[in-house]
Scaffold this motif. Structure first.
Motif, mmCIF file in Angstrom:
data_model
loop_
_atom_site.group_PDB
_atom_site.id
_atom_site.type_symbol
_atom_site.label_atom_id
_atom_site.label_comp_id
_atom_site.label_asym_id
_atom_site.label_seq_id
_atom_site.Cartn_x
_atom_site.Cartn_y
_atom_site.Cartn_z
ATOM 1 N N ASP A 6 0.863 -1.172 0.000
ATOM 2 C CA ASP A 6 0.000 0.000 0.000
ATOM 3 C C ASP A 6 0.907 1.232 0.000
ATOM 4 O O ASP A 6 1.538 1.558 1.011
ATOM 5 C CB ASP A 6 -0.897 -0.006 1.238
ATOM 6 C CG ASP A 6 -1.963 1.086 1.206
ATOM 7 O OD1 ASP A 6 -1.706 2.143 0.597
ATOM 8 O OD2 ASP A 6 -3.033 0.879 1.792
ATOM 9 N N ARG A 7 0.968 1.890 -1.144
ATOM 10 C CA ARG A 7 1.843 3.058 -1.306
ATOM 11 C C ARG A 7 1.358 4.242 -0.474
ATOM 12 O O ARG A 7 2.164 4.982 0.091
ATOM 13 C CB ARG A 7 1.888 3.437 -2.784
ATOM 14 C CG ARG A 7 2.853 4.549 -3.166
ATOM 15 C CD ARG A 7 2.937 4.633 -4.686
ATOM 16 N NE ARG A 7 3.892 5.627 -5.142
ATOM 17 C CZ ARG A 7 4.373 5.660 -6.381
ATOM 18 N NH1 ARG A 7 3.984 4.756 -7.266
ATOM 19 N NH2 ARG A 7 5.234 6.592 -6.738
ATOM 20 N N PRO A 30 13.902 5.482 -7.583
ATOM 21 C CA PRO A 30 13.701 4.029 -7.737
ATOM 22 C C PRO A 30 12.224 3.682 -7.746
ATOM 23 O O PRO A 30 11.503 4.012 -6.812
ATOM 24 C CB PRO A 30 14.408 3.440 -6.514
ATOM 25 C CG PRO A 30 14.441 4.551 -5.510
ATOM 26 C CD PRO A 30 14.541 5.822 -6.297
ATOM 27 N N ALA A 31 11.775 3.009 -8.826
ATOM 28 C CA ALA A 31 10.329 2.874 -9.008
ATOM 29 C C ALA A 31 9.847 1.474 -9.316
ATOM 30 O O ALA A 31 8.706 1.140 -9.012
ATOM 31 C CB ALA A 31 9.867 3.808 -10.129
ATOM 32 N N LEU A 38 5.760 0.654 7.091
ATOM 33 C CA LEU A 38 6.933 1.185 6.385
ATOM 34 C C LEU A 38 6.999 2.700 6.600
ATOM 35 O O LEU A 38 7.246 3.480 5.678
ATOM 36 C CB LEU A 38 6.845 0.865 4.894
ATOM 37 C CG LEU A 38 6.721 -0.621 4.525
ATOM 38 C CD1 LEU A 38 6.437 -0.776 3.045
ATOM 39 C CD2 LEU A 38 7.989 -1.386 4.913
ATOM 40 N N ASN A 39 6.786 3.120 7.841
ATOM 41 C CA ASN A 39 6.640 4.538 8.139
ATOM 42 C C ASN A 39 7.893 5.348 7.858
ATOM 43 O O ASN A 39 7.821 6.569 7.655
ATOM 44 C CB ASN A 39 6.230 4.731 9.607
ATOM 45 C CG ASN A 39 4.829 4.206 9.877
ATOM 46 O OD1 ASN A 39 3.974 4.238 9.010
ATOM 47 N ND2 ASN A 39 4.599 3.705 11.081
ATOM 48 N N ASN A 40 9.059 4.718 7.864
ATOM 49 C CA ASN A 40 10.292 5.459 7.619
ATOM 50 C C ASN A 40 10.534 5.723 6.133
ATOM 51 O O ASN A 40 11.441 6.480 5.770
ATOM 52 C CB ASN A 40 11.481 4.707 8.193
ATOM 53 C CG ASN A 40 11.675 3.349 7.523
ATOM 54 O OD1 ASN A 40 10.706 2.615 7.342
ATOM 55 N ND2 ASN A 40 12.899 3.015 7.162
ATOM 56 N N LEU A 41 9.709 5.120 5.255
ATOM 57 C CA LEU A 41 9.839 5.363 3.824
ATOM 58 C C LEU A 41 8.911 6.505 3.416
ATOM 59 O O LEU A 41 7.825 6.664 3.964
ATOM 60 C CB LEU A 41 9.508 4.103 3.033
ATOM 61 C CG LEU A 41 10.333 2.846 3.374
ATOM 62 C CD1 LEU A 41 9.983 1.710 2.417
ATOM 63 C CD2 LEU A 41 11.825 3.139 3.332
ATOM 64 N N LEU A 42 9.331 7.276 2.428
ATOM 65 C CA LEU A 42 8.512 8.404 1.990
ATOM 66 C C LEU A 42 7.389 7.960 1.072
ATOM 67 O O LEU A 42 6.242 8.374 1.233
ATOM 68 C CB LEU A 42 9.392 9.445 1.283
ATOM 69 C CG LEU A 42 10.441 10.134 2.153
ATOM 70 C CD1 LEU A 42 11.199 11.172 1.330
ATOM 71 C CD2 LEU A 42 9.800 10.785 3.370
ATOM 72 N N GLU A 43 7.705 7.126 0.077
ATOM 73 C CA GLU A 43 6.681 6.658 -0.854
ATOM 74 C C GLU A 43 7.111 5.328 -1.473
ATOM 75 O O GLU A 43 7.718 5.295 -2.541
ATOM 76 C CB GLU A 43 6.420 7.686 -1.959
ATOM 77 C CG GLU A 43 5.190 7.345 -2.785
ATOM 78 C CD GLU A 43 4.790 8.457 -3.732
ATOM 79 O OE1 GLU A 43 3.816 8.253 -4.476
ATOM 80 O OE2 GLU A 43 5.431 9.511 -3.736
ATOM 81 N N PRO A 44 6.814 4.214 -0.795
ATOM 82 C CA PRO A 44 7.173 2.906 -1.356
ATOM 83 C C PRO A 44 6.436 2.653 -2.664
ATOM 84 O O PRO A 44 5.223 2.822 -2.740
ATOM 85 C CB PRO A 44 6.755 1.921 -0.265
ATOM 86 C CG PRO A 44 5.714 2.649 0.535
ATOM 87 C CD PRO A 44 6.095 4.097 0.474
ATOM 88 N N VAL A 70 12.326 -3.180 -0.901
ATOM 89 C CA VAL A 70 11.313 -2.153 -1.172
ATOM 90 C C VAL A 70 11.973 -0.933 -1.800
ATOM 91 O O VAL A 70 12.967 -0.417 -1.272
ATOM 92 C CB VAL A 70 10.571 -1.744 0.115
ATOM 93 C CG1 VAL A 70 9.409 -0.800 -0.221
ATOM 94 C CG2 VAL A 70 10.054 -2.975 0.866
ATOM 95 N N ALA A 71 11.400 -0.471 -2.935
ATOM 96 C CA ALA A 71 11.873 0.742 -3.593
ATOM 97 C C ALA A 71 11.096 1.940 -3.056
ATOM 98 O O ALA A 71 9.869 1.950 -3.079
ATOM 99 C CB ALA A 71 11.695 0.624 -5.107
ATOM 100 N N ASP A 72 11.825 2.939 -2.579
ATOM 101 C CA ASP A 72 11.232 4.174 -2.055
ATOM 102 C C ASP A 72 11.483 5.274 -3.087
ATOM 103 O O ASP A 72 12.570 5.855 -3.146
ATOM 104 C CB ASP A 72 11.881 4.521 -0.719
ATOM 105 C CG ASP A 72 11.264 5.745 -0.050
ATOM 106 O OD1 ASP A 72 10.309 6.319 -0.617
ATOM 107 O OD2 ASP A 72 11.746 6.132 1.032
ATOM 108 N N VAL A 73 10.463 5.566 -3.912
ATOM 109 C CA VAL A 73 10.687 6.417 -5.078
ATOM 110 C C VAL A 73 11.033 7.850 -4.693
ATOM 111 O O VAL A 73 11.943 8.454 -5.284
ATOM 112 C CB VAL A 73 9.471 6.358 -6.038
ATOM 113 C CG1 VAL A 73 8.209 6.887 -5.396
ATOM 114 C CG2 VAL A 73 9.755 7.094 -7.341
ATOM 115 N N HIS A 74 10.353 8.418 -3.709
ATOM 116 C CA HIS A 74 10.650 9.793 -3.316
ATOM 117 C C HIS A 74 11.768 9.866 -2.283
ATOM 118 O O HIS A 74 12.387 10.923 -2.112
ATOM 119 C CB HIS A 74 9.394 10.483 -2.787
ATOM 120 C CG HIS A 74 8.474 10.922 -3.899
ATOM 121 N ND1 HIS A 74 7.191 11.358 -3.670
ATOM 122 C CD2 HIS A 74 8.654 10.979 -5.237
ATOM 123 C CE1 HIS A 74 6.620 11.657 -4.838
ATOM 124 N NE2 HIS A 74 7.481 11.430 -5.784
#
Length: 257
Positions: free
Chosen positions: A93-94, A162-163, A114-120, A132-136
């Motif tokens: 869930d992005r 990364p997308a 995945l709260n530490n990622l900006l936008e998985p 997991v790729a975190d695009v932002h």
């Protein structure tokens, strides 16, 4: 059911599809499905996920049944990727930055924040890890699903947006949108180097029989990663746009338009 370089991909008579691959020898290994208006994700074992309503509804199709896994999804839910983990299906869930495991009866088995990622944006499962790729966040993270420990995977070049991820037999590949670069890692997470894609606007990658297939959104075509000659092309005049690409052993190649 194996799709190889020397076999012809057929589009099942879908209107407006031009097959530019000249190879016609050998049996047809798999079909190609153009799926309109939804994101179709191949899961393997004759299963798929159908994502509707801009990612707020995910339908798990298996054994002739369809399970709605997001019947009470909140507005910020945005399902973008999925994979099988044994008998369960895992959804990324992005919007809510979560990985969620669902049992075959549709009940929630597990949830990982995945709260530490900006936008998985995408993930693959590799042993006891989720990559997991975190695009932002411009990072690729390896998450140990048992200990919760995370660490960043480093490439030979910075990760610029990364997308999209794909796992072949011996490596994990990552597409970064900002510089059209393909990064490669061993299954243990070590960098194997990178190269710039020859395509105009690569947007999605998929592993097809241990070969890397790349979608060029601008040119409306699919190409093998090491070739610029298109394997499948939509007419530039067509209103259809290539949106997503997905394949698993035993399934058709699913192309969302």
């Amino acid at each position: 059911m194996a799709l190889t370089r020397r076999q012809f991909i057929a589009a099942g008579g879908a209107a407006g599809v031009l097959l530019s691959t000249p190879l016609a020898a050998g049996p047809i290994a798999t079909g190609v499905e153009l799926v309109s208006g939804i994101r179709a994700i191949a899961l393997g074992n004759n299963q798929r996920l159908q994502v509707n309503d801009h990612g707020r509804q995910a339908l798990w199709q298996r054994s002739g049944n369809t399970l709605n896994l997001t019947s009470s999804a909140s507005y910020d839910t945005r399902i973008v990727a999925a994979a099988l983990d044994g008998d369960n299906v895992v959804l990324l869930d992005r919007g809510q930055r979560q990985l969620r495991w669902f049992r075959p009866d549709g009940s929630l088995a597990r949830l990982v924040e995945l709260n530490n990622l900006l936008e998985p944006a995408d993930f693959v499962l590799s042993g006891e890890h989720a990559i997991v790729a975190d695009v932002h966040g411009h990072r690729l993270v390896s998450l140990n699903l048992y200990t919760g420990i995370q660490h960043r995977l480093e490439s030979d070049h910075p990760l610029n947006g990364p997308a999209s991820l794909a796992k072949t037999g011996d490596r994990i590949s990552l597409l970064t949108l900002g510089d059209r670069r393909l990064h490669h890692f061993s299954l243990a997470g070590h960098s194997l180097g990178s190269e710039v894609s020859s395509l105009n606007m690569p947007s999605v990658i998929a592993a097809v029989n241990d070969q890397l297939l790349v979608m060029d959104r601008c040119q409306k075509q699919l190409c093998w990663a090491d070739r610029s000659t298109p394997l499948l092309t939509l007419p530039q005049t067509s209103a259809q746009q290539l949106a997503h690409l997905s394949w698993q052993p035993g399934s058709n190649l699913l192309i969302s338009v």
